[in-house]
Design a protein around this motif. Sequence first.
Motif, PDB file in Angstrom:
ATOM      1  N   LEU A 336       0.834  -1.208   0.000  1.00 50.26           N
ATOM      2  CA  LEU A 336       0.000   0.000   0.000  1.00 50.26           C
ATOM      3  C   LEU A 336       0.868   1.257   0.000  1.00 50.26           C
ATOM      4  O   LEU A 336       0.613   2.210  -0.750  1.00 50.26           O
ATOM      5  CB  LEU A 336      -0.914  -0.003   1.237  1.00 50.26           C
ATOM      6  CG  LEU A 336      -2.104  -0.965   1.210  1.00 50.26           C
ATOM      7  CD1 LEU A 336      -2.775  -1.025   2.578  1.00 50.26           C
ATOM      8  CD2 LEU A 336      -3.117  -0.547   0.140  1.00 50.26           C
ATOM      9  N   GLY A 337       1.888   1.241   0.850  1.00 49.02           N
ATOM     10  CA  GLY A 337       2.790   2.391   0.902  1.00 49.02           C
ATOM     11  C   GLY A 337       3.524   2.611  -0.408  1.00 49.02           C
ATOM     12  O   GLY A 337       3.684   3.753  -0.861  1.00 49.02           O
ATOM     13  N   SER A 367       8.538  14.140   5.163  1.00 48.60           N
ATOM     14  CA  SER A 367       8.373  12.705   4.905  1.00 48.60           C
ATOM     15  C   SER A 367       9.299  11.862   5.782  1.00 48.60           C
ATOM     16  O   SER A 367       8.863  10.902   6.430  1.00 48.60           O
ATOM     17  CB  SER A 367       8.655  12.419   3.427  1.00 48.60           C
ATOM     18  OG  SER A 367       8.693  11.045   3.171  1.00 48.60           O
ATOM     19  N   LEU A 368      10.573  12.221   5.805  1.00 54.64           N
ATOM     20  CA  LEU A 368      11.557  11.454   6.566  1.00 54.64           C
ATOM     21  C   LEU A 368      11.309  11.566   8.070  1.00 54.64           C
ATOM     22  O   LEU A 368      11.462  10.587   8.807  1.00 54.64           O
ATOM     23  CB  LEU A 368      12.968  11.925   6.238  1.00 54.64           C
ATOM     24  CG  LEU A 368      13.455  11.629   4.807  1.00 54.64           C
ATOM     25  CD1 LEU A 368      14.813  12.273   4.560  1.00 54.64           C
ATOM     26  CD2 LEU A 368      13.533  10.134   4.574  1.00 54.64           C
ATOM     27  N   GLY A 369      10.933  12.758   8.499  1.00 53.39           N
ATOM     28  CA  GLY A 369      10.630  12.946   9.913  1.00 53.39           C
ATOM     29  C   GLY A 369       9.462  12.080  10.356  1.00 53.39           C
ATOM     30  O   GLY A 369       9.508  11.432  11.410  1.00 53.39           O
ATOM     31  N   LEU A 370       8.407  12.055   9.542  1.00 54.67           N
ATOM     32  CA  LEU A 370       7.258  11.202   9.837  1.00 54.67           C
ATOM     33  C   LEU A 370       7.665   9.733   9.913  1.00 54.67           C
ATOM     34  O   LEU A 370       7.289   9.014  10.842  1.00 54.67           O
ATOM     35  CB  LEU A 370       6.182  11.382   8.759  1.00 54.67           C
ATOM     36  CG  LEU A 370       5.262  12.590   8.881  1.00 54.67           C
ATOM     37  CD1 LEU A 370       4.444  12.765   7.602  1.00 54.67           C
ATOM     38  CD2 LEU A 370       4.326  12.433  10.078  1.00 54.67           C
ATOM     39  N   PHE A 371       8.431   9.297   8.919  1.00 55.72           N
ATOM     40  CA  PHE A 371       8.843   7.895   8.863  1.00 55.72           C
ATOM     41  C   PHE A 371       9.689   7.515  10.080  1.00 55.72           C
ATOM     42  O   PHE A 371       9.472   6.467  10.706  1.00 55.72           O
ATOM     43  CB  PHE A 371       9.621   7.636   7.577  1.00 55.72           C
ATOM     44  CG  PHE A 371      10.091   6.217   7.411  1.00 55.72           C
ATOM     45  CD1 PHE A 371       9.199   5.164   7.476  1.00 55.72           C
ATOM     46  CD2 PHE A 371      11.432   5.932   7.192  1.00 55.72           C
ATOM     47  CE1 PHE A 371       9.628   3.839   7.340  1.00 55.72           C
ATOM     48  CE2 PHE A 371      11.872   4.621   7.043  1.00 55.72           C
ATOM     49  CZ  PHE A 371      10.960   3.575   7.120  1.00 55.72           C
ATOM     50  N   TYR A 372      10.638   8.381  10.417  1.00 60.52           N
ATOM     51  CA  TYR A 372      11.553   8.071  11.510  1.00 60.52           C
ATOM     52  C   TYR A 372      10.817   7.973  12.843  1.00 60.52           C
ATOM     53  O   TYR A 372      10.937   6.979  13.574  1.00 60.52           O
ATOM     54  CB  TYR A 372      12.647   9.128  11.585  1.00 60.52           C
ATOM     55  CG  TYR A 372      13.685   8.858  12.649  1.00 60.52           C
ATOM     56  CD1 TYR A 372      14.648   7.866  12.477  1.00 60.52           C
ATOM     57  CD2 TYR A 372      13.699   9.584  13.834  1.00 60.52           C
ATOM     58  CE1 TYR A 372      15.592   7.603  13.455  1.00 60.52           C
ATOM     59  CE2 TYR A 372      14.645   9.335  14.815  1.00 60.52           C
ATOM     60  CZ  TYR A 372      15.584   8.344  14.621  1.00 60.52           C
ATOM     61  OH  TYR A 372      16.522   8.087  15.595  1.00 60.52           O
ATOM     62  N   PHE A 373      10.044   8.995  13.164  1.00 60.86           N
ATOM     63  CA  PHE A 373       9.399   9.028  14.479  1.00 60.86           C
ATOM     64  C   PHE A 373       8.246   8.027  14.578  1.00 60.86           C
ATOM     65  O   PHE A 373       8.041   7.417  15.631  1.00 60.86           O
ATOM     66  CB  PHE A 373       8.926  10.449  14.792  1.00 60.86           C
ATOM     67  CG  PHE A 373      10.061  11.403  15.055  1.00 60.86           C
ATOM     68  CD1 PHE A 373      10.849  11.265  16.191  1.00 60.86           C
ATOM     69  CD2 PHE A 373      10.356  12.418  14.156  1.00 60.86           C
ATOM     70  CE1 PHE A 373      11.913  12.121  16.432  1.00 60.86           C
ATOM     71  CE2 PHE A 373      11.412  13.289  14.386  1.00 60.86           C
ATOM     72  CZ  PHE A 373      12.194  13.139  15.535  1.00 60.86           C
ATOM     73  N   LEU A 374       7.499   7.826  13.489  1.00 68.74           N
ATOM     74  CA  LEU A 374       6.462   6.804  13.506  1.00 68.74           C
ATOM     75  C   LEU A 374       7.073   5.409  13.651  1.00 68.74           C
ATOM     76  O   LEU A 374       6.555   4.559  14.382  1.00 68.74           O
ATOM     77  CB  LEU A 374       5.624   6.879  12.225  1.00 68.74           C
ATOM     78  CG  LEU A 374       4.605   8.021  12.135  1.00 68.74           C
ATOM     79  CD1 LEU A 374       3.990   8.075  10.745  1.00 68.74           C
ATOM     80  CD2 LEU A 374       3.507   7.857  13.186  1.00 68.74           C
ATOM     81  N   SER A 375       8.176   5.167  12.942  1.00 67.11           N
ATOM     82  CA  SER A 375       8.853   3.867  13.026  1.00 67.11           C
ATOM     83  C   SER A 375       9.345   3.601  14.435  1.00 67.11           C
ATOM     84  O   SER A 375       9.153   2.507  14.984  1.00 67.11           O
ATOM     85  CB  SER A 375      10.035   3.806  12.050  1.00 67.11           C
ATOM     86  OG  SER A 375       9.596   3.868  10.720  1.00 67.11           O
ATOM     87  N   LYS A 376       9.995   4.592  15.021  1.00 65.82           N
ATOM     88  CA  LYS A 376      10.538   4.431  16.370  1.00 65.82           C
ATOM     89  C   LYS A 376       9.428   4.138  17.386  1.00 65.82           C
ATOM     90  O   LYS A 376       9.639   3.379  18.343  1.00 65.82           O
ATOM     91  CB  LYS A 376      11.287   5.706  16.780  1.00 65.82           C
ATOM     92  CG  LYS A 376      12.634   5.887  16.095  1.00 65.82           C
ATOM     93  CD  LYS A 376      13.659   4.925  16.658  1.00 65.82           C
ATOM     94  CE  LYS A 376      15.060   5.249  16.188  1.00 65.82           C
ATOM     95  NZ  LYS A 376      16.085   4.396  16.801  1.00 65.82           N
ATOM     96  N   GLY A 386       5.513  -2.572  12.517  1.00 59.46           N
ATOM     97  CA  GLY A 386       5.335  -1.155  12.815  1.00 59.46           C
ATOM     98  C   GLY A 386       6.081  -0.251  11.857  1.00 59.46           C
ATOM     99  O   GLY A 386       5.623   0.853  11.537  1.00 59.46           O
ATOM    100  N   VAL A 387       7.230  -0.709  11.354  1.00 58.53           N
ATOM    101  CA  VAL A 387       8.021   0.097  10.417  1.00 58.53           C
ATOM    102  C   VAL A 387       7.302   0.219   9.073  1.00 58.53           C
ATOM    103  O   VAL A 387       7.271   1.288   8.465  1.00 58.53           O
ATOM    104  CB  VAL A 387       9.429  -0.505  10.230  1.00 58.53           C
ATOM    105  CG1 VAL A 387      10.246   0.352   9.276  1.00 58.53           C
ATOM    106  CG2 VAL A 387      10.145  -0.622  11.567  1.00 58.53           C
ATOM    107  N   VAL A 388       6.716  -0.885   8.584  1.00 58.44           N
ATOM    108  CA  VAL A 388       6.008  -0.804   7.293  1.00 58.44           C
ATOM    109  C   VAL A 388       4.675  -0.072   7.442  1.00 58.44           C
ATOM    110  O   VAL A 388       4.190   0.532   6.484  1.00 58.44           O
ATOM    111  CB  VAL A 388       5.814  -2.203   6.664  1.00 58.44           C
ATOM    112  CG1 VAL A 388       7.108  -2.711   6.075  1.00 58.44           C
ATOM    113  CG2 VAL A 388       5.248  -3.208   7.646  1.00 58.44           C
ATOM    114  N   MET A 389       4.088  -0.101   8.624  1.00 56.70           N
ATOM    115  CA  MET A 389       2.910   0.728   8.887  1.00 56.70           C
ATOM    116  C   MET A 389       3.293   2.211   8.790  1.00 56.70           C
ATOM    117  O   MET A 389       2.573   3.020   8.200  1.00 56.70           O
ATOM    118  CB  MET A 389       2.342   0.408  10.272  1.00 56.70           C
ATOM    119  CG  MET A 389       1.688  -0.960  10.381  1.00 56.70           C
ATOM    120  SD  MET A 389       1.312  -1.434  12.089  1.00 56.70           S
ATOM    121  CE  MET A 389      -0.009  -0.275  12.470  1.00 56.70           C
ATOM    122  N   ALA A 390       4.443   2.545   9.363  1.00 54.36           N
ATOM    123  CA  ALA A 390       4.945   3.928   9.286  1.00 54.36           C
ATOM    124  C   ALA A 390       5.204   4.326   7.837  1.00 54.36           C
ATOM    125  O   ALA A 390       4.949   5.468   7.437  1.00 54.36           O
ATOM    126  CB  ALA A 390       6.223   4.055  10.112  1.00 54.36           C
TER     127      ALA A 390
END
Length: 420
Positions: A336-337, A367-376, A386-390
């Motif tokens: 989906l991503g 984009s990168l900020g969202l990915f990093y903090f959502l992943s963490k 959780g990383v692929v959800m991010a």
Amino acid sequence: MLKITSVNAVVIGFRLVISVFVQRILALTIGEAGIAKVGQLRNLVEILKSVSTLGTFNGIIKYVSEFKDSREELDRVFSTTYVFGVIGSVITSTVLIFVSNSLAIKLFGSEEMSDVVVILAVLMPVLVLIRFFNGIINGLSEYKKYAKIDLITYVMSTLLLLLFLKFYSLKGVLLAIILTPVIQLGVIGSIFGAGLRRIVKVNSVRFKIPYYKQLLGFALMSFVSTVLINYIEIDIRTSITNQISEKEAGYWTAIGFISKNYMVFSSGVFTLYVIPRFAKIYDGSRFKKEVVYIYKTLLPIFGLGMLLVYIFRETVITIVYPNFTGMEPLFKWQLLGDFIRLATLVVSHQFLAKKMTKSFIVTELISLGLFYFLSKSLVLVYGAEGVVMAHFYRYIVYFGVVVFAVWRYYKINMNSFYNG
């Protein structure tokens, strides 16, 4: 574009078959932990490709496309990239040699791999030349020769990888990966050597930087899009390893390899067609028509392919990554991503084509900020899933931000045009 698509479709078909075979062998021989370490090295190589050339790859594509009939301007561009390449490769090589032990421990968990980092440092000038030559080939839209170079390099590097795997196990795989640029340089020289000599007049290249301001914009964009994303992937993979397990890190790396295999087709279209095409479009309505055309041509094919991958995900795991059953939940979010990412990339390549440095950097940082903090955050709850959800959530937001930025660019420029 249809010609480009058909040529790349043949290449991607061969690459997919070979990649499935290689990934299966790696999964069976080096396991999840080995796959994770291969992912760490590939991320490092991507960072070094950008840093060693000071991020000038997309700038070369743009200016070769624009000035291919202007000898004087090409000489100015090549002189600047030559200086950037010398500076970038010397600094990168020196730093790598000094930090080889600590970097080997961080990436691979052992000082034994430090000689891999040292060899990579020695090969920095080769990486620079590869990026330089690939930029020229892409700028000239020599898609048939690019496809031929890509395919032959891939086959030869695969044979080297399998040979080194047999004799040196995981370390051999890592060595084969960093030696691939040497193979690619030889293939480029054999297939496109005459073309390069025709467009690059060595005697006209000077140790001067007349295009430094123009290319520095691309350097900033490359730092954000290539260096940061690969550093973030290394950091997230390390976090998964330390907080959960190396197995989970291997699952996430494996789903990333599958993603890159089908996304490689789009990257070929973008560099060979989209950037040169968008660079020549200055009207918002023409840009919109071009985007719609690309969407109608590309997205249905990818959408169908991704749907089939999801439906047969268990079969894909059995064929490509035997015993990696823990990666099955990752497919939905990754696919989906990637679909939204593809739609976004088509529009966002306008930033590179028009050198919209500020817009590119701001949107990429979001984009990168969202990915990093959502992943963490999500990795602590859902593990690798959780990383692929991010990944999915990030591209939903990123798509809206990119569309708004491009719409605003044309609105401002059209108003300026009508107001004189």
